[in-house]
Design an enzyme around this catalytic site. Structure first.
Site, PDB file in Angstrom:
ATOM      1  N   HIS A 312      42.979  51.298 -52.852  1.00 18.59           N
ATOM      2  CA  HIS A 312      42.090  51.863 -51.832  1.00 18.59           C
ATOM      3  C   HIS A 312      41.454  50.811 -50.937  1.00 18.59           C
ATOM      4  CE1 HIS A 312      42.477  55.430 -54.320  1.00 18.59           C
ATOM      5  NE2 HIS A 312      42.055  56.112 -53.277  1.00 18.59           N
ATOM      6  N   GLY A 313      41.246  49.637 -51.456  1.00 22.10           N
ATOM      7  CA  GLY A 313      40.629  48.625 -50.606  1.00 22.10           C
ATOM      8  C   GLY A 313      40.482  47.312 -51.344  1.00 22.10           C
TER       9      GLY A 313
END
Lengths: 453, 330
Positions: A312-313
């Site tokens: 996701h990041g």
């Protein structure tokens, strides 16, 4: 665009889709189109070579080509998404143990949707290697598969075995496709504009200074964010699927009423399904899945969720978020392994209530990137200064709207229940959607959350 | 058909007075103060013609007192005159131009239109288009073309469109932005709040100073004011086309904003020279109450922050401007 598309012959439709997809992506930053071209070229070539090597019985050669494809995709992802994260983390670690470490600092812009299309391209090469899929020899078809614009920047992450045959064969669009496609777009707009954007704006006021908010406001902010991220992401997925449907494509369903899940394991069967199944098929199972010892299975689960969080990041808060879900899944396995009680309605409601709150509170480290803010949030919640706050009615409003959309679908187990059972109500429903969008849109555009991933 | 019928039903419902009252329209202008000015201006015009209109940003709104100006000019000229202030919060010169062109010039035909500018506004390259992106009416004006015309049409004819975003506002429990209290001439009084902070003269102690002062130390060249002057040129054309005389005036600012940079005095002079030269070439009257001295308005009691005046400051500026105006046009 649809008019032009439907006037073209099948092969030209694909060319048109490819041009439209590249144009769509270039609208963000034309320079990053080169990454899609590299990913497309390499995986197309790898698919053909891997297949040829497999046919010739040269498994080592096939493996080497697969490695080339996987390394290219992961290399692009690692450099553009994780370079800064790895360098900063290494620097912090070195400083912590008293070492001098000077890394070159680069300011790298994150190409939009990079996590989605690299995973999609990578799965193609792996499926060809596994013999689950014959490689496509038409470069345009393959390029459309990698860059198909409705789902290019925020999914669903399509599998080649599902999407490529739809690209290769002529497509037809029935009146049901149009109805259901428009229904998906309509519900997607409500999820995004009416729920996510407004709920997010309200939640932001409390998340911007969690230390100053009351326990009630903090809890409501968590509910609002929970609905925001669901509305935002499922809204995009619905719009993407609806737009694709109008062109004769059937994209996979990415959400299945995740907040009705009765356990965290159930939640992951319903939330971002295209990613969770991708991680299951290309990470969890290759790691050994649940075929080994119980301990090994728990390690595999945790590792998969940690990497899922990192997907996701490039930030530790996403890793923590993924890790927490890994822990929940491990606990779920341990509890389930000991006791298999019969499912009751009350048990299901209780399970859904607990799961929703666990998932909602776990969104906090996902939403608040600073650890001090996360600490301030939970400190504020633990003060237990709960009292009436009018923001409660906003939460109720969004929950009711979500229930009106998800409830009938969940009860009938039919995503298109409105179009199929009450087609007469479809047009007024679109009218109400238009009105609701108008009454909630203030002229300021809010980008989709998952574009950043 | 069902979609259209549903939308028309909602439109019809919103035209029923009781429903319309229960679901109020949202403020269509970029700021609630615009409607307040329209109301005040119309009330004043029922009693008197408007001789002078002050246009510009919030510094005009708070720093120019039409009552003080009128009193001084009336004495100097021996006849009563009436002025009105339509300075608006946060406006850049291009937005000032658009509001004058599309709104104020339609409501009032004054003899003189005086636009105040200050250094930071003249060097700005912001356009009305981006500034009004979130509003209804000004956005439609700024966009122009088919999109702008459609917005204007909907704004005028659709009760539903005029309620865009009201549900979001209601759900957010947003209170209407605190407006400023204007007098019957459009002037608003600023609260004296920063005198103590200003008294320290220690910039590091003054919250937000760095951000506020940004741009006052940037490299300066002939291009710095190109966009700002082009906007003033357009404003001049619009004002002259509407039959009024266009006047540019310099708005004094707290001197430390300039003097924090080593070339502060030269910078201030360069800015004034540029404005003066532009006005001379264009045949426009340029008024400067500082006489070219950056310290002329240096007393702390004049300011409520770095460029908004207290009532003391507003009265002084308005009276000195009145004298300059009377001498020039008397």
């Amino acid at each position: 665009m649809l008019i032009v598309y439907h006037r073209l012959a099948h092969r030209w439709q694909n060319v048109f889709l490819l041009i439209a997809s590249y144009f769509f992506y270039s609208a963000w930053d034309y320079r990053f189109l080169s990454l899609i071209l590299i990913s497309t070229g390499v995986d197309y070539f790898v698919g053909l070579r891997v297949h040829a090597a497999r046919e010739a019985g040269r498994s080592k050669v096939a493996r080497r080509f697969l490695l080339l494809g996987v390394c290219t995709n992961l290399g692009i992802l690692a450099f553009f998404k994780y370079y800064g994260f790895f360098v900063d983390s290494a620097q912090s670690l070195a400083e912590a143990v008293g070492l001098e470490f000077v890394a070159s600092s680069l300011t790298i812009v994150l190409p939009v949707g990079i996590s989605f299309y690299t995973f999609q391209a990578m799965s193609y090469a792996i499926d060809v290697y596994r013999g689950k899929l014959a490689p496509t020899r038409n470069l345009i078809d393959f390029a459309v598969y990698v860059a198909f614009f409705p789902q290019l920047v925020a999914g669903p992450i399509e599998r080649a075995a599902h999407l490529i045959p739809q690209i290769q064969t002529p497509r037809t669009v029935s009146i049901d496709d149009v109805r259901e496609g428009l229904l998906l777009i309509g519900t997607g707009l409500i999820r995004k504009v009416v729920i996510a954007d407004v709920a997010g704006t309200i939640a932001d006021t409390y998340f911007s200074a969690p230390g100053k908010a009351s326990s009630t406001q903090l809890l409501m902010a968590a509910y609002l964010y929970s609905m925001q991220i669901y509305g935002d992401f499922s809204g995009y997925s619905n719009i993407a699927r609806g737009a694709a449907r109008l062109m004769g494509f059937d994209l996979i369903r990415n959400f299945h009423h995740p907040y009705f899940a009765v356990s965290v394991a159930d939640f992951w069967h319903r939330w971002h399904i295209s990613l969770s199944t991708w991680l299951r098929d290309y990470l969890y199972i290759p790691l050994g899945g649940n075929r080994g010892s119980g301990r090994r299975t728990r390690i595999n689960l945790t590792l998969t969720m940690l990497l899922g969080g990192l997907w996701h990041g490039a930030s530790w808060n996403f890793v923590i978020w993924g890790g927490l879900h890994g822990v929940y899944l491990v606990i779920h396995r341990l509890v389930r392994g000991r006791r298999r009680a019969k499912a009751t309605k009350i048990g299901a409601v209780f399970g859904a209530f607990v799961t929703f709150h666990v998932v909602t509170l776990t969104w906090i480290p996902f939403r608040l990137t600073g650890f001090s803010d996360v600490a301030a949030y939970f400190e504020g919640l633990a003060r237990f200064d709960f009292s009436y706050d009018p923001i409660l009615w906003s939460v109720v409003f969004f929950a009711v709207v979500l229930l009106l959309i998800d409830g009938p679908q969940a009860v009938t187990n039919d995503e298109y229940v409105l179009a199929r059972r009450w087609p007469v109500a479809l047009a007024p429903a679109f009218g109400v959607t238009l009105i609701a969008v108008l009454l909630t849109s203030g002229g300021v555009q809010t980008p989709f959350i998952y574009f950043q991933f | 058909m069902g979609i259209v019928a549903t939308v028309l039903l909602a439109e019809g419902l919103l035209r029923i007075p009781a429903v319309a009252e229960a679901v109020p329209e949202r403020n269509p202008y970029y700021h609630g103060g615009v409607q307040e000015r329209i109301d005040a201006l119309e009330a004043l015009q029922a009693e008197s013609d408007i001789d002078v209109l002050f246009i510009g940003s919030s510094v005009v709104r708070s720093n120019v007192s039409p009552h003080a100006f009128d009193d001084e000019v009336s004495v100097a000229l021996g006849r009563p005159i009436t002025s009105f202030n339509v300075g608006g919060s946060g406006l850049h010169p291009d937005s000032v131009r658009l509001l004058y062109e599309r709104l104020w010039s339609e409501l009032v035909q004054p003899g003189y239109v005086i636009e105040f500018v200050r250094y930071a506004e003249l060097r700005s390259d912001k356009t009305a288009q981006e500034f009004f992106a979130g509003s209804d009416i000004e956005r439609a004006w700024a966009e122009g073309g088919i999109a702008g015309s459609t917005r204007s049409f909907l704004q005028e004819h659709s009760a539903l469109y005029r309620r865009r975003g009201v549900l979001a506002t209601w759900l957010s429990h947003e209170k209407p932005p605190k407006g400023y209290k204007i007098d019957d001439r459009g002037h608003s009084e600023s609260k004296p709040s920063l005198s103590e902070a200003l008294a320290t003269r220690d910039h590091s102690d003054i919250a937000g100073y760095e951000a506020i002062a940004s741009g006052y130390g940037d490299p300066l060249d002939e291009e710095t004011f190109t966009t700002g002057l082009a906007v003033l040129e357009r404003t001049a054309e619009v004002v002259e086309d509407s039959g009024s005389i266009y006047v540019i005036a310099n708005m004094p600012e707290y001197p430390e904003k300039f003097l924090a940079a080593p070339d502060g005095e030269e910078r201030y002079q360069f800015y004034l020279d540029t404005l003066e030269e532009f006005a001379r070439e264009r045949g426009i009257v340029f008024l400067d109450v500082t006489g070219g001295d950056v310290n002329e308005y240096g007393a702390m009691e004049l300011y409520s922050d770095y460029h908004h005046f207290t009532e003391t400051g507003a009265t002084r500026l308005s009276k000195e401007l009145a004298l300059a105006f009377a001498i020039t046009f008397g």
